[in-house]
Design a protein around this motif. Structure first.
Motif, PDB file in Angstrom:
ATOM      1  N   ILE A   1     -90.442 -88.146 -21.863  1.00  0.00           N
ATOM      2  CA  ILE A   1     -89.982 -88.947 -21.099  1.00  0.00           C
ATOM      3  C   ILE A   1     -89.643 -90.247 -21.510  1.00  0.00           C
ATOM      4  O   ILE A   1     -88.500 -90.573 -20.724  1.00  0.00           O
ATOM      5  CB  ILE A   1     -91.330 -89.335 -20.027  1.00  0.00           C
ATOM      6  N   GLY A   2     -89.819 -90.903 -22.507  1.00  0.00           N
ATOM      7  CA  GLY A   2     -89.358 -92.102 -23.027  1.00  0.00           C
ATOM      8  C   GLY A   2     -87.763 -92.110 -23.305  1.00  0.00           C
ATOM      9  O   GLY A   2     -87.166 -93.180 -23.362  1.00  0.00           O
ATOM     10  N   MET A   3     -87.340 -90.890 -23.865  1.00  0.00           N
ATOM     11  CA  MET A   3     -86.172 -90.684 -24.485  1.00  0.00           C
ATOM     12  C   MET A   3     -84.930 -90.515 -23.280  1.00  0.00           C
ATOM     13  O   MET A   3     -83.980 -90.159 -23.248  1.00  0.00           O
ATOM     14  CB  MET A   3     -85.901 -89.292 -25.121  1.00  0.00           C
ATOM     15  N   THR A   4     -85.556 -90.294 -21.939  1.00  0.00           N
ATOM     16  CA  THR A   4     -84.963 -90.000 -20.691  1.00  0.00           C
ATOM     17  C   THR A   4     -83.661 -91.228 -20.494  1.00  0.00           C
ATOM     18  O   THR A   4     -82.805 -90.960 -19.916  1.00  0.00           O
ATOM     19  CB  THR A   4     -85.915 -90.044 -19.397  1.00  0.00           C
ATOM     20  N   PRO A   5     -84.268 -92.397 -21.000  1.00  0.00           N
ATOM     21  CA  PRO A   5     -83.118 -93.393 -20.732  1.00  0.00           C
ATOM     22  C   PRO A   5     -81.970 -93.268 -21.124  1.00  0.00           C
ATOM     23  O   PRO A   5     -81.001 -93.618 -20.771  1.00  0.00           O
ATOM     24  CB  PRO A   5     -83.739 -94.795 -21.098  1.00  0.00           C
ATOM     25  N   ILE A   6     -82.077 -92.919 -22.480  1.00  0.00           N
ATOM     26  CA  ILE A   6     -80.820 -92.425 -23.134  1.00  0.00           C
ATOM     27  C   ILE A   6     -79.966 -91.513 -22.638  1.00  0.00           C
ATOM     28  O   ILE A   6     -78.621 -91.452 -22.395  1.00  0.00           O
ATOM     29  CB  ILE A   6     -81.110 -91.767 -24.592  1.00  0.00           C
ATOM     30  N   GLY A   7     -80.521 -90.330 -22.225  1.00  0.00           N
ATOM     31  CA  GLY A   7     -80.092 -89.102 -21.377  1.00  0.00           C
ATOM     32  C   GLY A   7     -79.645 -89.676 -20.159  1.00  0.00           C
ATOM     33  O   GLY A   7     -78.496 -89.144 -19.591  1.00  0.00           O
ATOM     34  N   SER A   8     -80.405 -90.274 -19.160  1.00  0.00           N
ATOM     35  CA  SER A   8     -79.857 -90.866 -17.805  1.00  0.00           C
ATOM     36  C   SER A   8     -78.728 -91.576 -17.954  1.00  0.00           C
ATOM     37  O   SER A   8     -77.711 -91.424 -17.385  1.00  0.00           O
ATOM     38  CB  SER A   8     -80.825 -91.596 -17.287  1.00  0.00           C
ATOM     39  N   PHE A   9     -78.661 -92.663 -19.162  1.00  0.00           N
ATOM     40  CA  PHE A   9     -77.337 -93.415 -19.416  1.00  0.00           C
ATOM     41  C   PHE A   9     -76.336 -92.615 -19.793  1.00  0.00           C
ATOM     42  O   PHE A   9     -74.969 -93.039 -19.335  1.00  0.00           O
ATOM     43  CB  PHE A   9     -77.789 -94.367 -20.278  1.00  0.00           C
ATOM     44  N   LEU A  10     -76.478 -91.717 -20.849  1.00  0.00           N
ATOM     45  CA  LEU A  10     -75.359 -90.982 -21.452  1.00  0.00           C
ATOM     46  C   LEU A  10     -74.804 -89.924 -19.882  1.00  0.00           C
ATOM     47  O   LEU A  10     -73.681 -89.763 -19.776  1.00  0.00           O
ATOM     48  CB  LEU A  10     -75.892 -89.879 -22.175  1.00  0.00           C
ATOM     49  N   CYS A  11     -75.615 -89.297 -19.243  1.00  0.00           N
ATOM     50  CA  CYS A  11     -74.957 -88.742 -18.157  1.00  0.00           C
ATOM     51  C   CYS A  11     -74.329 -89.474 -16.897  1.00  0.00           C
ATOM     52  O   CYS A  11     -73.341 -89.073 -16.610  1.00  0.00           O
ATOM     53  CB  CYS A  11     -76.321 -88.095 -17.165  1.00  0.00           C
ATOM     54  N   GLY A  12     -74.855 -90.782 -16.716  1.00  0.00           N
ATOM     55  CA  GLY A  12     -74.074 -91.451 -15.901  1.00  0.00           C
ATOM     56  C   GLY A  12     -72.642 -91.929 -16.452  1.00  0.00           C
ATOM     57  O   GLY A  12     -71.714 -91.853 -15.821  1.00  0.00           O
ATOM     58  N   GLN A  13     -72.527 -92.267 -17.783  1.00  0.00           N
ATOM     59  CA  GLN A  13     -71.263 -92.490 -18.537  1.00  0.00           C
ATOM     60  C   GLN A  13     -70.322 -91.504 -18.665  1.00  0.00           C
ATOM     61  O   GLN A  13     -69.063 -91.641 -18.120  1.00  0.00           O
ATOM     62  CB  GLN A  13     -71.714 -93.139 -19.839  1.00  0.00           C
ATOM     63  N   LEU A  14     -70.950 -90.321 -18.888  1.00  0.00           N
ATOM     64  CA  LEU A  14     -70.115 -89.024 -18.909  1.00  0.00           C
ATOM     65  C   LEU A  14     -69.348 -88.764 -17.498  1.00  0.00           C
ATOM     66  O   LEU A  14     -68.290 -88.471 -17.444  1.00  0.00           O
ATOM     67  CB  LEU A  14     -71.006 -87.891 -19.550  1.00  0.00           C
ATOM     68  N   ALA A  15     -70.373 -88.714 -16.620  1.00  0.00           N
ATOM     69  CA  ALA A  15     -69.869 -88.407 -15.215  1.00  0.00           C
ATOM     70  C   ALA A  15     -68.791 -89.344 -14.744  1.00  0.00           C
ATOM     71  O   ALA A  15     -67.841 -88.938 -13.715  1.00  0.00           O
ATOM     72  CB  ALA A  15     -71.259 -88.421 -14.232  1.00  0.00           C
ATOM     73  N   GLU A  16     -69.013 -90.506 -14.989  1.00  0.00           N
ATOM     74  CA  GLU A  16     -68.000 -91.710 -14.531  1.00  0.00           C
ATOM     75  C   GLU A  16     -66.669 -91.429 -15.412  1.00  0.00           C
ATOM     76  O   GLU A  16     -65.672 -91.791 -14.376  1.00  0.00           O
ATOM     77  CB  GLU A  16     -68.684 -92.935 -14.691  1.00  0.00           C
ATOM     78  N   HIS A  17     -66.807 -91.312 -16.591  1.00  0.00           N
ATOM     79  CA  HIS A  17     -65.313 -91.367 -17.438  1.00  0.00           C
ATOM     80  C   HIS A  17     -64.854 -90.126 -17.923  1.00  0.00           C
ATOM     81  O   HIS A  17     -63.547 -90.222 -18.256  1.00  0.00           O
ATOM     82  CB  HIS A  17     -65.865 -92.205 -18.256  1.00  0.00           C
ATOM     83  N   VAL A  18     -65.657 -89.013 -17.911  1.00  0.00           N
ATOM     84  CA  VAL A  18     -65.093 -87.571 -18.483  1.00  0.00           C
ATOM     85  C   VAL A  18     -64.292 -87.006 -17.454  1.00  0.00           C
ATOM     86  O   VAL A  18     -64.821 -87.062 -16.537  1.00  0.00           O
ATOM     87  CB  VAL A  18     -66.126 -86.905 -19.274  1.00  0.00           C
ATOM     88  N   GLY A  19     -63.001 -86.534 -17.679  1.00  0.00           N
ATOM     89  CA  GLY A  19     -62.253 -85.806 -16.784  1.00  0.00           C
ATOM     90  C   GLY A  19     -61.800 -86.652 -15.621  1.00  0.00           C
ATOM     91  O   GLY A  19     -61.497 -86.227 -14.520  1.00  0.00           O
ATOM     92  N   GLY A  20     -61.766 -87.913 -15.579  1.00  0.00           N
ATOM     93  CA  GLY A  20     -61.498 -88.788 -14.622  1.00  0.00           C
ATOM     94  C   GLY A  20     -62.625 -88.951 -13.357  1.00  0.00           C
ATOM     95  O   GLY A  20     -62.349 -89.375 -12.491  1.00  0.00           O
ATOM     96  N   GLY A  21     -63.882 -88.394 -13.671  1.00  0.00           N
ATOM     97  CA  GLY A  21     -64.990 -88.722 -13.054  1.00  0.00           C
ATOM     98  C   GLY A  21     -64.846 -87.468 -11.917  1.00  0.00           C
ATOM     99  O   GLY A  21     -64.158 -86.325 -12.086  1.00  0.00           O
ATOM    100  N   GLY A  22     -65.642 -87.430 -10.779  1.00  0.00           N
ATOM    101  CA  GLY A  22     -65.721 -86.785  -9.860  1.00  0.00           C
ATOM    102  C   GLY A  22     -66.406 -85.467 -10.272  1.00  0.00           C
ATOM    103  O   GLY A  22     -67.150 -85.535 -10.963  1.00  0.00           O
ATOM    104  N   ALA A  23     -65.929 -84.279  -9.366  1.00  0.00           N
ATOM    105  CA  ALA A  23     -66.841 -83.132  -9.973  1.00  0.00           C
ATOM    106  C   ALA A  23     -66.555 -82.509 -11.146  1.00  0.00           C
ATOM    107  O   ALA A  23     -67.208 -82.170 -12.024  1.00  0.00           O
ATOM    108  CB  ALA A  23     -65.914 -82.060  -8.723  1.00  0.00           C
TER     109      ALA A  23
END
Length: 450
Positions: free
Chosen positions: A364-386
């Motif tokens: 559970i404690g490592m979730t902050p790393i994964g959650s932050f990574l998910c948010g950053q990747l979803a926003e910036h990889v491939g122009g964001g979106g789907a």
């Protein structure tokens, strides 16, 4: 034995831990409370997206929510070994009630902001850093070692049963009464746990040796040294670190998939959470009936989880995504239950809180790393979106796979040593109690001591 008698026998075997009064009070109280928690989590995720329209903001909310587990769960484990667990749980539940009520009042008075959500998420996570290891270590005191595998599986069942019921209720409540109602229901639901804990019979709890008073850092090092020196525990921790960091970020990824990939709303969000919960409940019931899991089941379930997670990232159809998440939930809970059960059986009683603190840290404690990574990747990889969301799920599934493969390779090492006739060296010797590094299989067969 006739077929008509098989059903009752299976149910009796699967739910046998509920015959214990104290555990029954705990289990049903947790069921009510966790249902309220899932209602709040669904509403909160949608609220953050509504306020910000930002994947980064949602990921940051989950990061702040779980960051205290990363920072303080090890110390929470020390407290779990030192303090009376039932009283500690009552205090943490009262605190959680206050935090949930604050969110409800602030939202209903239109004073809530993203910053306030961040603060309350952090407070909730701080309490969880103490409550998590304490709750995990309290289970053997309620049921003893005989029914421990069953109780661990039923805990997974109730958590994921709440995952089904909570989002389904949340979808109805949000559409009819609004988000504030979800927050108020969650606040009230904590009363069920508090009442159950208060009604327990202390004379029926199983005595577990409490850690002697010592410096916190020394006791923390004792737990870390035990974990590092026990191959069975190392394998479990490698899997949980990978799955917890990169695999179990569904409170971030599922809302993103719903909004950007499936282009849907709260009802679809509730469907996806409920589908995953349905598979999880089924897995919990299977685990409860089977009893003690093997290491092969742990690693196999982790591997299936990774593959199914990647497939879910490729889906663009609502029904297919829901079906895949059902299977993801099944594999994920089989993995988690196997890890938790084998760990609880392996660890000596006076170290259980500290080792479960490490478990909470990794899963559970490592979730902050994964959650932050998910948010950053979803926003910036491939122009964001789907495109960004799909890429995020695939990348995190790949990183999770690296950890599972590493655990499999490491698991081969003790087997090779055993074939060479080598015995594991004692991991640690304490003045209060002697223990040696043995596997959970040895404990079950009575060939080792702990």
């Amino acid at each position: 034995m006739s077929i008509k008698h098989i059903g009752p026998r299976v149910l009796t075997q699967a739910f046998r831990s509920l015959k214990t009064r104290n555990y029954r009070l705990f289990w049903f109280g947790q069921l009510v409370s966790l249902t309220g928690t899932w209602m709040q989590d669904v509403a909160l995720g949608w609220l953050v997206l509504s306020l910000t329209d930002s994947a980064v903001a949602l990921g940051l909310t989950m990061t702040i929510r779980f960051l205290p587990a990363l920072l303080f769960s090890l110390h929470g484990g020390v407290l779990a070994d030192r303090l009376p667990k039932r009283r500690t749980l009552i205090v943490t539940q009262v605190t959680q009630l206050a935090v949930a009520l604050a969110l409800a009042v602030l939202y209903s008075t239109e004073l809530v902001t993203v910053t306030i959500i961040y603060v309350l998420a952090g407070l909730r996570g701080l309490v969880d850093a103490i409550e998590g290891p304490t709750r995990q270590a309290f289970v053997p005191e309620m049921v003893g070692t005989t029914d421990l595998p069953n109780a661990v599986a039923l805990n997974s069942t109730l958590f994921n049963g709440a995952r089904i019921v909570g989002p389904a209720i949340a979808a109805v409540v949000i559409s009819t009464l609004g988000m504030a109602a979800c927050f108020y229901v969650n606040a009230v639901s904590f009363a069920a746990v508090i009442a159950g804990l208060a009604a327990m019979r202390l004379t029926e709890l199983h005595a577990v040796p409490r850690a002697p008073r010592d410096k916190a850092l020394r006791q923390l090092r004792e737990g870390l040294r035990y974990a590092r020196s026990t191959p069975e525990v190392v394998v479990i921790f490698i899997v949980m670190a990978a799955v917890g960091t990169f695999g179990y970020n569904f409170q971030t990824t599922i809302p993103l998939v719903t909004k950007y990939v499936l282009v849907a709303g709260p009802s679809t969000l509730a469907l996806l959470f409920s589908s995953m919960g349905a598979g999880s409940v089924l897995a919990g019931l299977v685990a409860a009936y089977r009893g003690k899991p093997s290491q092969r089941l742990l690693l196999g379930a982790a591997g299936c989880f990774v593959v199914l997670l990647a497939l879910a990232g490729l889906s663009v159809w609502r029904a297919v995504t829901a079906a895949l998440l059902l299977l993801v939930g099944f594999a994920g809970v089989l993995c988690m239950t196997a890890a938790n059960t084998r760990l609880q059986l392996q660890v000596p009683g006076h170290l259980r809180g500290r080792v479960m603190g490490i478990y909470i840290l990794l899963f559970i404690g490592m979730t902050p790393i994964g959650s932050f990574l998910c948010g950053q990747l979803a926003e910036h990889v491939g122009g964001g979106g789907a495109t960004g969301v799909r890429a995020t799920v695939l990348i995190t599934a790949g990183l999770c796979a690296v950890g599972v493969v590493t655990a499999f390779i490491y698991a081969r090492r003790p087997a090779s040593r055993a074939q060479a006739g080598l015995r594991p060296e004692p991991a640690f010797s304490a003045d209060a109690e002697q223990w040696t590094a043995v596997s959970a299989d040895d404990l079950e067969r009575g060939r080792g001591t702990a």
